[in-house]
Design an enzyme around this catalytic site. Sequence first.
Site, PDB file in Angstrom:
ATOM      1  N   ASP A 149      -0.892  -4.653   6.119  1.00  0.00           N
ATOM      2  CA  ASP A 149      -1.894  -5.527   5.494  1.00  0.00           C
ATOM      3  C   ASP A 149      -1.563  -5.775   4.018  1.00  0.00           C
ATOM      4  O   ASP A 149      -0.860  -4.987   3.384  1.00  0.00           O
ATOM      5  CB  ASP A 149      -3.290  -4.896   5.594  1.00  0.00           C
ATOM      6  CG  ASP A 149      -3.331  -3.526   4.928  1.00  0.00           C
ATOM      7  OD1 ASP A 149      -2.394  -2.746   5.157  1.00  0.00           O
ATOM      8  OD2 ASP A 149      -4.282  -3.245   4.178  1.00  0.00           O
ATOM      9  N   GLU A 150      -2.102  -6.855   3.523  1.00  0.00           N
ATOM     10  CA  GLU A 150      -2.126  -7.162   2.088  1.00  0.00           C
ATOM     11  C   GLU A 150      -0.802  -6.858   1.360  1.00  0.00           C
ATOM     12  O   GLU A 150      -0.828  -6.285   0.270  1.00  0.00           O
ATOM     13  CB  GLU A 150      -3.250  -6.354   1.403  1.00  0.00           C
ATOM     14  CG  GLU A 150      -4.611  -6.682   1.944  1.00  0.00           C
ATOM     15  CD  GLU A 150      -5.710  -5.790   1.359  1.00  0.00           C
ATOM     16  OE1 GLU A 150      -6.784  -6.323   1.058  1.00  0.00           O
ATOM     17  OE2 GLU A 150      -5.510  -4.568   1.233  1.00  0.00           O
ATOM     18  N   SER A 151       0.295  -7.290   1.954  1.00  0.00           N
ATOM     19  CA  SER A 151       1.593  -7.019   1.313  1.00  0.00           C
ATOM     20  C   SER A 151       1.904  -8.151   0.337  1.00  0.00           C
ATOM     21  O   SER A 151       2.897  -8.865   0.482  1.00  0.00           O
ATOM     22  CB  SER A 151       2.677  -6.901   2.383  1.00  0.00           C
ATOM     23  OG  SER A 151       2.347  -5.861   3.264  1.00  0.00           O
TER      24      SER A 151
ATOM     25  N   HIS B 275       0.834  -1.213   0.000  1.00  0.00           N
ATOM     26  CA  HIS B 275       0.000   0.000   0.000  1.00  0.00           C
ATOM     27  C   HIS B 275       0.867   1.260   0.000  1.00  0.00           C
ATOM     28  O   HIS B 275       0.554   2.235   0.675  1.00  0.00           O
ATOM     29  CB  HIS B 275      -0.934   0.012   1.220  1.00  0.00           C
ATOM     30  CG  HIS B 275      -2.036  -1.014   1.140  1.00  0.00           C
ATOM     31  ND1 HIS B 275      -3.200  -0.809   0.437  1.00  0.00           N
ATOM     32  CD2 HIS B 275      -2.139  -2.250   1.685  1.00  0.00           C
ATOM     33  CE1 HIS B 275      -3.983  -1.884   0.561  1.00  0.00           C
ATOM     34  NE2 HIS B 275      -3.350  -2.777   1.313  1.00  0.00           N
TER      35      HIS B 275
END
Length: 510
Positions: free
Chosen positions: A323-325, A260
Amino acid sequence: MMNMKTTTLFLFILGLFTACSKQQVQYTPTSLDVIPQPVEALVADAEFSICSNTALIADAGLENAAHSLQSYIEAAMDIEMAAKSRKSVISFKIDETMTNDEAYRLTMTPKMILVESKNDCGAFYAVQTLRQLLPVSFENKTYGKAEVQIPCYKISDHPRYSYRGFMLDVSRHFFSIGEVEEVITKLSAYKINKLHLHLSDDQGWRIEIKTWPNLTKIGGTSSVKNEKGGFYTQAEYIQLQKFALKHHIEIIPEIDMPGHTNAALASYAELNCDDKATELYTGTKVGFSSLCVGKPITNQFVGDVIGELAEITFGKYIHIGGDESHSTSDKDYVKFIDDVLEIVKANDKEVIGWDEIANAHINNETVVQFWGKKENAALATSKNAKVIMSPSDRIYLDMKYNEETELGLNWAGYNSIEDAYDWTVDDYVEGVDEKDIFGIEAPLWTETISTSEQIDVMVFPRLIGVAELAWSPKGSSDWSNYQKRLVKHGSRLEYKDIHFHKSSFISWEE
Ligand code: TNX
């Protein structure tokens, strides 16, 4: 025959007798329409009347809460309250013996409303409760009459969790200081005490970092569909925290890493493994960006950013995202998060991160925010970390209410008003029990949200139910009882000019 003197004496004694007997107020248990529901409420067959003869007095240290009540009353009734009175007093008193900073007691008799708390915070929450005991037309200052009666209640109250949060994503679309202040004012009426600001993401970097000016100069300009970019200067951010503190809300800043991060990667070529700056991003995909783990400049960057942010942050937490790496290898992810944990610690702050960070070397000082993977939350508690509950299939406020909702997403399903309220916080994830839970937070991601009215419609009334789950005692939540209170509360929201989602599944009162 009585002479003048005996008559006066007789009347005086009679007066004393009635005044005293009025003081002997008998209270019996009652339930209030107040949201969040207080811990204990009693009512007496008596009333307190507020008019221009009512005096408002406050112990030193409670003036902020007392003044907010005074201006609320004066504006709605178009009166000026008295400075002194023996017959009708609202008195704010410090009670040092209270153990909880957020607790308060309200004791009402026909002559007095006594507000007791340890400090201004408890008093502020007492005022929020009192507001809901006054007519709805107080909310938009149109009550207009010079007198109002309230039944004599006796209320004692304190929160279940010390962390009662709301998250606003100001990266996908930027929201100005004024817009965020409006949100703060609305949240605080429901005793929410944390505002988590998601300050960076692929689509925009929103906080000035003096040592890396391009973050905002370049990365601050974009947003989803390039609709609403911008950023806060550090001075503005400090002012915003002061405003929030007056409402007893702590702002928790998030810099989302290592994924992100496209806005940063577009601002500085050297943050990329190939030394090429990326393009600014205005779409809504996730998981494609990553800081270059292991490159010395990456840790220097993180150190500078966290250092400056820690310097201007009033509270003790910094949210590091995590998150969401999906574009970072597992090995790099753990190494990166471990480094960031050290950096935050070296800046005297504590870490909050999304549930994926449970895979790094976290400990009992780390706070993990559960949003998706239950096994991450359970892994966190096995490492003695505390958990903030933000289940996406219940309290993600960017999820649509149902298939007809215009705004929002639905990857976690639809979250109705009932879904957001009717779940058991300490029985939602196996391995995450009451003792592990730090609190609850409802996030609003803003891929599809760009105006204050749109925030309102996604947040209200779902957040009010979340606020009750976070405040009211364990075991007290009950959907059918709550729904009845919410139905009545709808008109208060209208008087507050909150553009809430008027679900057709609820029969709102006119
Ligand atoms: C997942 S939840 C995200 C966000 C998105 C959101 C949309 C989480 C920690 N990450 O990046 O905005 O879904 O609902």
